[in-house]
Design a protein around this motif. Structure first.
Motif, PDB file in Angstrom:
ATOM      1  N   GLY A 183       0.812  -1.222   0.000  1.00 15.28           N
ATOM      2  CA  GLY A 183       0.000   0.000   0.000  1.00 15.28           C
ATOM      3  C   GLY A 183       0.837   1.260   0.000  1.00 15.28           C
ATOM      4  O   GLY A 183       0.476   2.260   0.616  1.00 15.28           O
ATOM      5  N   GLY A 184       1.987   1.228  -0.713  1.00 16.39           N
ATOM      6  CA  GLY A 184       2.724   2.464  -0.987  1.00 16.39           C
ATOM      7  C   GLY A 184       2.004   3.177  -2.129  1.00 16.39           C
ATOM      8  O   GLY A 184       0.896   2.788  -2.540  1.00 16.39           O
ATOM      9  N   ILE A 185       2.640   4.202  -2.683  1.00 13.22           N
ATOM     10  CA  ILE A 185       1.965   4.991  -3.713  1.00 13.22           C
ATOM     11  C   ILE A 185       1.654   4.141  -4.951  1.00 13.22           C
ATOM     12  O   ILE A 185       0.602   4.331  -5.588  1.00 13.22           O
ATOM     13  CB  ILE A 185       2.787   6.262  -4.075  1.00 13.22           C
ATOM     14  N   ALA A 186       2.511   3.164  -5.270  1.00  6.29           N
ATOM     15  CA  ALA A 186       2.268   2.336  -6.463  1.00  6.29           C
ATOM     16  C   ALA A 186       1.015   1.480  -6.263  1.00  6.29           C
ATOM     17  O   ALA A 186       0.155   1.405  -7.151  1.00  6.29           O
ATOM     18  CB  ALA A 186       3.486   1.456  -6.751  1.00  6.29           C
ATOM     19  N   GLY A 187       0.906   0.833  -5.096  1.00  3.94           N
ATOM     20  CA  GLY A 187      -0.257  -0.016  -4.830  1.00  3.94           C
ATOM     21  C   GLY A 187      -1.532   0.812  -4.735  1.00  3.94           C
ATOM     22  O   GLY A 187      -2.588   0.415  -5.259  1.00  3.94           O
ATOM     23  N   LEU A 188      -1.454   1.968  -4.101  1.00  7.95           N
ATOM     24  CA  LEU A 188      -2.639   2.826  -3.977  1.00  7.95           C
ATOM     25  C   LEU A 188      -3.094   3.327  -5.351  1.00  7.95           C
ATOM     26  O   LEU A 188      -4.287   3.417  -5.627  1.00  7.95           O
ATOM     27  CB  LEU A 188      -2.333   4.022  -3.061  1.00  7.95           C
ATOM     28  N   ALA A 189      -2.115   3.651  -6.204  1.00  7.96           N
ATOM     29  CA  ALA A 189      -2.462   4.132  -7.552  1.00  7.96           C
ATOM     30  C   ALA A 189      -3.154   3.025  -8.336  1.00  7.96           C
ATOM     31  O   ALA A 189      -4.104   3.275  -9.090  1.00  7.96           O
ATOM     32  CB  ALA A 189      -1.206   4.610  -8.281  1.00  7.96           C
ATOM     33  N   GLU A 239     -13.471  -6.026  -8.569  1.00  6.31           N
ATOM     34  CA  GLU A 239     -13.349  -5.811  -7.113  1.00  6.31           C
ATOM     35  C   GLU A 239     -11.871  -5.906  -6.775  1.00  6.31           C
ATOM     36  O   GLU A 239     -11.117  -6.566  -7.485  1.00  6.31           O
ATOM     37  CB  GLU A 239     -14.028  -6.945  -6.349  1.00  6.31           C
ATOM     38  N   TYR A 240     -11.460  -5.276  -5.694  1.00  9.40           N
ATOM     39  CA  TYR A 240     -10.049  -5.372  -5.308  1.00  9.40           C
ATOM     40  C   TYR A 240      -9.927  -5.475  -3.792  1.00  9.40           C
ATOM     41  O   TYR A 240     -10.827  -5.055  -3.047  1.00  9.40           O
ATOM     42  CB  TYR A 240      -9.257  -4.152  -5.814  1.00  9.40           C
ATOM     43  N   ASP A 241      -8.817  -6.046  -3.374  1.00 11.11           N
ATOM     44  CA  ASP A 241      -8.428  -6.020  -1.960  1.00 11.11           C
ATOM     45  C   ASP A 241      -6.977  -5.619  -1.918  1.00 11.11           C
ATOM     46  O   ASP A 241      -6.151  -6.181  -2.649  1.00 11.11           O
ATOM     47  CB  ASP A 241      -8.579  -7.405  -1.330  1.00 11.11           C
ATOM     48  N   LEU A 242      -6.663  -4.623  -1.100  1.00  5.61           N
ATOM     49  CA  LEU A 242      -5.265  -4.179  -0.985  1.00  5.61           C
ATOM     50  C   LEU A 242      -4.733  -4.632   0.373  1.00  5.61           C
ATOM     51  O   LEU A 242      -5.345  -4.352   1.406  1.00  5.61           O
ATOM     52  CB  LEU A 242      -5.189  -2.653  -1.140  1.00  5.61           C
ATOM     53  N   PHE A 243      -3.600  -5.344   0.346  1.00  2.00           N
ATOM     54  CA  PHE A 243      -3.004  -5.852   1.577  1.00  2.00           C
ATOM     55  C   PHE A 243      -1.717  -5.090   1.876  1.00  2.00           C
ATOM     56  O   PHE A 243      -0.808  -5.051   1.039  1.00  2.00           O
ATOM     57  CB  PHE A 243      -2.690  -7.347   1.435  1.00  2.00           C
ATOM     58  N   GLU A 244      -1.636  -4.505   3.035  1.00  2.00           N
ATOM     59  CA  GLU A 244      -0.458  -3.719   3.420  1.00  2.00           C
ATOM     60  C   GLU A 244       0.087  -4.274   4.733  1.00  2.00           C
ATOM     61  O   GLU A 244      -0.643  -4.426   5.713  1.00  2.00           O
ATOM     62  CB  GLU A 244      -0.828  -2.239   3.557  1.00  2.00           C
ATOM     63  N   GLY A 299      -9.234   8.426   0.427  1.00  2.00           N
ATOM     64  CA  GLY A 299     -10.590   8.980   0.466  1.00  2.00           C
ATOM     65  C   GLY A 299     -11.442   8.528  -0.707  1.00  2.00           C
ATOM     66  O   GLY A 299     -12.668   8.527  -0.632  1.00  2.00           O
ATOM     67  N   ARG A 300     -10.797   8.160  -1.826  1.00  2.00           N
ATOM     68  CA  ARG A 300     -11.559   7.717  -3.008  1.00  2.00           C
ATOM     69  C   ARG A 300     -11.773   6.206  -3.036  1.00  2.00           C
ATOM     70  O   ARG A 300     -12.494   5.703  -3.882  1.00  2.00           O
ATOM     71  CB  ARG A 300     -10.815   8.094  -4.294  1.00  2.00           C
ATOM     72  N   LEU A 301     -11.053   5.485  -2.179  1.00  2.00           N
ATOM     73  CA  LEU A 301     -11.114   4.012  -2.252  1.00  2.00           C
ATOM     74  C   LEU A 301     -12.167   3.468  -1.298  1.00  2.00           C
ATOM     75  O   LEU A 301     -12.601   4.159  -0.368  1.00  2.00           O
ATOM     76  CB  LEU A 301      -9.733   3.421  -1.925  1.00  2.00           C
ATOM     77  N   ASP A 302     -12.526   2.231  -1.518  1.00  2.00           N
ATOM     78  CA  ASP A 302     -13.467   1.559  -0.633  1.00  2.00           C
ATOM     79  C   ASP A 302     -12.660   1.067   0.582  1.00  2.00           C
ATOM     80  O   ASP A 302     -11.891   0.107   0.480  1.00  2.00           O
ATOM     81  CB  ASP A 302     -14.080   0.383  -1.408  1.00  2.00           C
ATOM     82  N   THR A 303     -12.799   1.749   1.705  1.00  2.00           N
ATOM     83  CA  THR A 303     -11.927   1.456   2.856  1.00  2.00           C
ATOM     84  C   THR A 303     -12.098   0.029   3.383  1.00  2.00           C
ATOM     85  O   THR A 303     -11.204  -0.521   4.013  1.00  2.00           O
ATOM     86  CB  THR A 303     -12.145   2.455   4.007  1.00  2.00           C
ATOM     87  N   GLN A 304     -13.262  -0.563   3.089  1.00  2.00           N
ATOM     88  CA  GLN A 304     -13.482  -1.979   3.492  1.00  2.00           C
ATOM     89  C   GLN A 304     -12.476  -2.898   2.796  1.00  2.00           C
ATOM     90  O   GLN A 304     -12.236  -3.999   3.247  1.00  2.00           O
ATOM     91  CB  GLN A 304     -14.886  -2.439   3.059  1.00  2.00           C
ATOM     92  N   ARG A 305     -11.960  -2.434   1.663  1.00  2.00           N
ATOM     93  CA  ARG A 305     -11.081  -3.289   0.857  1.00  2.00           C
ATOM     94  C   ARG A 305      -9.602  -3.040   1.149  1.00  2.00           C
ATOM     95  O   ARG A 305      -8.737  -3.591   0.504  1.00  2.00           O
ATOM     96  CB  ARG A 305     -11.318  -3.079  -0.653  1.00  2.00           C
ATOM     97  N   LEU A 306      -9.326  -2.150   2.103  1.00  2.00           N
ATOM     98  CA  LEU A 306      -7.924  -1.837   2.425  1.00  2.00           C
ATOM     99  C   LEU A 306      -7.578  -2.541   3.737  1.00  2.00           C
ATOM    100  O   LEU A 306      -8.166  -2.239   4.769  1.00  2.00           O
ATOM    101  CB  LEU A 306      -7.736  -0.319   2.563  1.00  2.00           C
TER     102      LEU A 306
END
Ligand SMILES: Cc1cc2nc3c(=O)[nH]c(=O)nc-3n(C[C@H](O)[C@H](O)[C@H](O)COP(=O)(O)OP(=O)(O)OC[C@H]3O[C@@H](n4cnc5c(N)ncnc54)[C@H](O)[C@@H]3O)c2cc1C
Length: 490
Positions: free
Chosen positions: A8-14, A30-35, A251-258
């Protein structure tokens, strides 16, 4: 299509942002971001203390590369963009404990103006004569990669490596000119050498072409009765710190998926469905696509079960570690501070500091009235051992050097020390070839993409471009939706 983003650095967030845009536009994604860490943003981290912005990681992005400013505009941050104060841009190099200004006309490593080069105390007469004769270098066919130090030494001599190439590159990459790849780090200069022989002649030809293009553009603008565009600043940042980009994205992402504090242990191919199995703390989830946006050494671990050879290539990308130390002073305590943005310290000076930026000068308006911020950069390829020192020892070292170099004895009102272990990829000699091997192996794994600073650009804009690009590739591939399944390995 279900996509896992790892990191979840800038590359993953982008990458997540690009998928979110598609999702909102109706794409079945759908996406899930794992940090792994408890916060998002990776090395981008800023805060403000009593009206003064503190940047613990990067402080700005290069305006020339458009991806970061473009993203800021999309995030509604256009009014927050702050240009560097280029009218006061001046950089010094420390030479035998004296600060010597970079001569006028120096284009990165290439001198283009005769008089300032002849008069500067930065170089000996021998080096200056060599710089004059450099104009006679004949075109040289490209015979393979070499280090930046070798390229610069061939043209301008060892002193130019020690006093110019080395400090400039350790200030940007925390890197070592003797290790960094000329082809990956200075591709334009390699091209110039092939075409013109002399880098100075190549640079002058490039400048003439740019000026002609600008004049044409200005004439066109006048014809169209539009205002001629203002010159672009070298660097751009955000009013309240680069963290604003991270916050804007989140703020633009679905926080449930972070998913924070959630390191990914490994990825495997799902041979039945052709998808991907992602191991998150022993729980394996299936995805159709994966973007690995971690540092390459972490990607090597995550991808080991998928492709050993790919993992081995990733493991071999070296990283440098660094420390940033922000010191906030009462401005009056620093008088008289040299003009300009700060100074760079060549390794031959044997100091702890690699660079020191006068942030209140580089970006005025981000510091509380009457305050000054000096930001020291330490560590890098030459001095990684410094990361093991205590905060007190590091702050003490920097204050001692600031006294010796700038005669600053005032006690800072705030000192903030931040370590960045193995954070900055080093494009070492052979990087281009290694990249091609990595790309070939990744291309053979449909649905898998890599993003981040290890591949095709180290800066924030590069990482945004690569993150968004990885997501766009996934979106353009035929979606193969399959029900999300969760299996337990325990
Ligand atoms: C001190 C410093 C100063 C810099 N200055 C500038 C500058 O002024 N301008 C500029 O343009 N660039 C600058 N850079 C470079 C630029 O900031 C970085 O290259 C860029 O931000 C890297 O982004 P990234 O997403 O690739 O990686 P990172 O920010 O490193 O993010 C990777 C993320 O992956 C996570 N991760 C790792 N392993 C796992 C795992 N197994 N599972 C889940 N998550 C994992 C990490 O916790 C991390 O959050 C600087 C870099 C540093 C370190």
């Amino acid at each position: 299509m279900r996509v896992a983003i790892i990191g979840g650095g800038i590359a993953g967030l982008a990458a997540a942002y690009e998928l979110e845009l598609a999702r909102r536009a109706g794409a079945p994604v759908e996406y899930d971001l794992f940090e792994a860490a408890p916060r998002l943003g990776g090395v981008i981290s800023s805060s403000h203390v009593d009206g003064t912005v503190i940047e613990r990681g990067p402080d700005s992005f290069l305006t020339e590369k458009p991806a970061a400013a473009q993203l800021c505009r999309e995030l509604g941050l256009e009014s927050q963009l702050v240009p560097s104060n280029d009218a006061e841009r001046k950089t010094f190099i420390l030479v035998r404990n004296r600060l010597v200004a970079l001569p006028d006309g120096l284009m990165f490593l290439v001198p283009t103006k005769l008089l300032p080069t002849a008069l500067t105390p930065l170089f000996s007469w021998l080096t200056k004569i060599r710089m004059g004769f450099e104009l006679l270098h004949p075109p040289r066919p490209h015979t393979g990669d070499e280090s930046v130090a070798a390229l610069v030494r061939r043209h301008y001599g060892q002193q130019s490596v020690d006093r110019l190439a080395d400090p400039l590159l350790s200030g940007i990459y925390g890197g070592d000119a003797a290790q960094l790849s000329a082809q990956a780090v200075l591709p334009r200069m390699v091209e110039m050498e092939t075409k013109y022989g002399s880098l100075t002649r190549g640079m002058l030809a490039g400048m003439r072409a740019r000026k002609a293009a600008e004049a044409r553009k200005a004439a066109e603008a006048e014809e169209n009765e539009r205002e001629a565009s203002a010159p672009r600043p070298l660097f751009t940042t955000l009013r309240f710190g680069l963290q604003q980009i991270v916050d804007g994205l989140v703020g633009r992402l679905d926080t449930q998926r972070l998913h924070l504090d959630t390191p990914v242990a490994g990825v495997e191919r799902d041979s039945e469905s052709g998808g991907w199995l992602v191991d998150v703390a022993g729980v394996v989830e299936r995805f159709d696509g994966v973007v690995v946006a971690t540092p390459a050494w972490a990607a090597a671990q995550v991808l080991e079960p998928v492709d050993r050879e790919l993992s081995g290539e990733l493991e071999q990308i070296p990283y440098s570690s660094s420390v940033t130390i922000n010191l906030v002073f009462d401005g009056a305590d620093l008088d008289p501070l040299p003009e300009g943005f700060g100074f760079l310290v060549p390794a031959v000076e044997k100091r702890a500091m690699l660079a020191c930026t006068f942030l209140h000068r580089k970006f005025p308006g981000r510091t509380a009235p009457g305050k000054s911020v000096l930001r020291a950069f330490l560590g890098g390829a030459h001095n990684a051992g410094l990361l093991a020192e205590s905060d007190e020892a590091l702050a003490g070292l920097v204050r001692k050097e600031l006294f010796e170099i700038l005669t600053i004895s005032a006690v800072p009102e705030l000192i903030e020390v931040q370590r960045w272990p193995r954070a900055m990829a080093q494009y070492s000699v052979g990087h281009g070839e290694r990249q091609r091997r990595i790309k070939d192996r990744v291309d053979a794994l449909p649905g898998l993409h890599l993003a981040g600073n290890a591949y095709d650009g180290i800066g924030i804009s590069d990482c945004i471009r690569l993150g968004r690009g990885a997501a766009q590739h996934l979106l353009s591939a035929t979606p193969q939706a399959a029900p999300a399944t969760i299996q337990s390995r325990r």
